[in-house]
Design an enzyme around this catalytic site. Structure first.
Site, PDB file in Angstrom:
ATOM      1  N   GLN A 152       0.697  -1.449  -0.084  1.00 39.38           N
ATOM      2  CA  GLN A 152       0.135  -0.012   0.184  1.00 39.38           C
ATOM      3  C   GLN A 152       0.587   1.394  -0.141  1.00 39.38           C
ATOM      4  OE1 GLN A 152      -3.645   0.182   2.644  1.00 39.38           O
ATOM      5  NE2 GLN A 152      -2.177   1.494   3.509  1.00 39.38           N
ATOM      6  N   GLU A 194      -3.683   9.273  -0.646  1.00 37.87           N
ATOM      7  CA  GLU A 194      -3.123  10.302   0.190  1.00 37.87           C
ATOM      8  C   GLU A 194      -1.589  11.303  -0.557  1.00 37.87           C
ATOM      9  OE1 GLU A 194      -1.232   7.614   2.329  1.00 37.87           O
ATOM     10  OE2 GLU A 194      -3.276   7.030   3.550  1.00 37.87           O
ATOM     11  N   ASP A 230       3.856   0.764   4.650  1.00 39.48           N
ATOM     12  CA  ASP A 230       2.723  -0.475   5.309  1.00 39.48           C
ATOM     13  C   ASP A 230       2.284  -1.351   4.125  1.00 39.48           C
ATOM     14  OD1 ASP A 230       0.677  -0.944   5.611  1.00 39.48           O
ATOM     15  OD2 ASP A 230      -0.750   0.949   6.078  1.00 39.48           O
ATOM     16  N   ASP A 300      -1.308  -1.391  12.823  1.00 35.08           N
ATOM     17  CA  ASP A 300      -2.686  -0.964  12.193  1.00 35.08           C
ATOM     18  C   ASP A 300      -3.494  -1.086  12.557  1.00 35.08           C
ATOM     19  OD1 ASP A 300      -4.273   1.230  11.468  1.00 35.08           O
ATOM     20  OD2 ASP A 300      -3.046   1.160   9.222  1.00 35.08           O
ATOM     21  N   HIS A 353      -2.331  10.068  10.330  1.00 35.69           N
ATOM     22  CA  HIS A 353      -3.574  10.209   9.202  1.00 35.69           C
ATOM     23  C   HIS A 353      -4.061   8.643   9.139  1.00 35.69           C
ATOM     24  CE1 HIS A 353      -1.475   9.768   5.380  1.00 35.69           C
ATOM     25  NE2 HIS A 353      -1.420   9.448   6.239  1.00 35.69           N
ATOM     26  N   ARG A 354      -6.111   9.176   8.430  1.00 38.41           N
ATOM     27  CA  ARG A 354      -6.050   8.537   7.523  1.00 38.41           C
ATOM     28  C   ARG A 354      -6.105   8.571   6.003  1.00 38.41           C
ATOM     29  NH1 ARG A 354      -8.888   4.730  10.817  1.00 38.41           N
ATOM     30  NH2 ARG A 354      -8.171   4.088   8.663  1.00 38.41           N
ATOM     31  N   SER A 355      -6.446   8.165   5.337  1.00 36.12           N
ATOM     32  CA  SER A 355      -6.514   8.147   3.195  1.00 36.12           C
ATOM     33  C   SER A 355      -7.824   9.101   2.639  1.00 36.12           C
ATOM     34  CB  SER A 355      -6.612   7.020   2.678  1.00 36.12           C
ATOM     35  OG  SER A 355      -7.508   6.438   3.155  1.00 36.12           O
TER      36      SER A 355
HETATM   37  P1  PGA Z   1      -6.557   3.980   5.731  1.00 39.30           P
HETATM   38  O1  PGA Z   1      -5.309   3.739   5.203  1.00 39.30           O
HETATM   39  O2  PGA Z   1      -6.257   5.122   6.257  1.00 39.30           O
HETATM   40  O3  PGA Z   1      -7.023   3.954   4.165  1.00 39.30           O
HETATM   41  O4  PGA Z   1      -6.951   2.900   6.232  1.00 39.30           O
HETATM   42  C1  PGA Z   1      -3.584   4.269   6.422  1.00 39.30           C
HETATM   43  C2  PGA Z   1      -3.309   3.254   6.518  1.00 39.30           C
HETATM   44  O5  PGA Z   1      -3.647   1.806   6.353  1.00 39.30           O
HETATM   45  O6  PGA Z   1      -2.232   3.316   7.072  1.00 39.30           O
HETATM   46 ZN    ZN Z   2      -1.912   1.099   7.749  1.00 41.08          ZN
END
Ligand code: PGA
Ligand code: ZN
Length: 399
Positions: A152, A194, A230, A300, A353-355
């Site tokens: 990711q 992101e 990640d 996470d 943060h979040r996406s």
């Molecule tokens: P998410 O991804 O905010 O889409 O969950 C961010 C992450 O996995 O750290």
């Molecule tokens: Zn993550």
């Protein structure tokens, strides 16, 4: 004393509606905060309800209990009222999105009443003396972009930077250097959710590209820049087949552990988040054992900012770092408790943060307030630079 809580829908960075809260106090204090939203969410996260429903439920259940009864500066009290008003253990009623927006807005109103910066209100006198290293997402795929890498996020980690400002600029420089490398390799790329580049390359190629870009910037700036990942492995894991499914092949759990351990040693990775499925504490423990103390193995989706899940991990030796996302658990008090438990047991905290994000910069203050080792909040893009620039300002004020 809180005299008003206003809730509304605003846009997040993906163009989806999200919850924003305003908290007003009797003495004229004001705080405003908005909930972020994930795409690769963990199975054990607190519940994000559709924002309209979350707002309606919070107005009915939580707002009447807060107004006239709670002090914005008393974060524990505000957060306890939010929990009691909800009545479930995962904010299924008012939504973690309403809860976290109110919790963070109350913190800002409390800081406003005190006339203190938010990080100082949250951390008190004896914390907030060190700055986190920003992890900058420079190449990505997974759930954040289509037709890109399986892993990711590829994250620049400027661990040798003499200041937050230098680190933030270094990550932006790596992001720009990746564009140069992609250009030289004739690989066009758009950006993921992101702001990371999302080229149609294999993970093996992405490692070469990021390694090259990091090396170029390291030569320029003269301090150490590592990199990390990640993996978001729960998104790759197929429970029925008990294997990790990549574009070009599958891996058993043992193969996944060996793959990540090899990547750590080949690229000197300083940081690996979610390398394994969110239910597999044992595999986490095995990998953590193999990679040693030099590399942070960070949970996470594994821990979801939840002290109970973190305690299970600590007891079993799974991971040595925890990602902290306040909206995964619903309140700042809960996020703070997770950081405290982690720190007590030698786990590093990585505030994230979040996406799906907004201009809200609360996490920058939370990271400074708790002396978190790292903050993960992107490298470029307005909703990411909102946090990064806030860190620069906090550092500037502190010096
Ligand atoms: P998410 O991804 O905010 O889409 O969950 C961010 C992450 O996995 O750290
Ligand atoms: Zn993550």
């Amino acid at each position: 004393l809180i005299t008003d809580v206003r809730l509304r829908e605003i846009l997040d960075s993906r163009g989806n509606p999200t919850v924003e809260a305003d908290v007003v106090t009797e003495s004229g204090g004001f705080g405003r905060a908005a909930a972020p939203s994930g795409a690769s969410t963990g199975e054990y996260e607190a519940i994000e309800r559709p924002s309209g429903e979350a707002i309606a439920a919070a107005r009915e259940r939580a707002v009447p209990r807060l107004v006239g009864d709670a002090y914005a500066g008393n974060q524990r009290e505000v957060d306890a009222i939010l929990r009691a008003a909800d009545g479930t253990d995962n904010f299924a009623e008012i939504g973690a999105n309403s809860a976290v927006a109110i919790s963070m807005a109350a913190a800002k109103a409390g800081a406003d009443v005190l006339g203190a910066p938010l990080f100082q209100h949250l951390g008190g006198t004896f914390r907030g003396n060190s700055f986190p290293t920003p992890l900058g997402n420079v190449v990505g795929g997974g759930e954040h972009a289509t037709d890109a890498t399986d892993i990711q996020e590829f994250l620049a980690a400027p661990v040798g930077a003499p200041s937050v400002q230098d680190a933030v600029f270094a990550n932006a420089a790596v992001h720009a250097a990746v564009a140069d490398v992609l250009d030289e390799r004739d690989e066009p790329a758009g950006k993921g959710d992101e702001g990371a580049w999302a080229p149609s390359v294999t993970d093996a190629e992405a490692f070469e590209i990021v390694d090259d870009a990091v090396g170029r910037v390291e030569d320029e700036v003269g301090f150490e820049i590592g990199f990390g990942l990640d993996v978001a492995a729960s998104e790759l894991y197929d429970a029925d087949a008990d294997e990790y499914v990549y574009s070009d092949r599958t891996r058993s759990t043992d193969e996944q552990i060996a793959y990540v351990a090899d990547l750590v040693s080949e690229y000197d990775l300083v940081y690996v988040e979610d390398p394994l499925d969110e239910d597999d504490y044992d595999a986490y423990a095995e990998l953590t054992d193999r990679t040693g103390d030099e590399t942070l193995i960070c949970g996470d989706d594994l821990f979801v900012t939840n002290v109970d899940r973190l305690r299970t991990g600590i007891d079993g030796g799974a991971a040595n770092a925890i990602l902290i996302k306040p909206n995964q658990i619903g309140t700042l008090s809960d996020a703070f408790d997770a950081i405290e438990l982690a720190t007590e047991h030698g786990y590093e905290a990585v505030v994230s943060h979040r996406s799906g994000e907004t201009e809200d910069a609360t996490i920058a203050h939370l990271a400074v307030a708790t002396d978190a080792a790292f903050i993960k909040t992107g490298a470029v893009g307005g909703e990411r630079t909102a946090k990064l620039n806030e860190l620069i300002r906090i550092e500037d004020d502190a010096l």
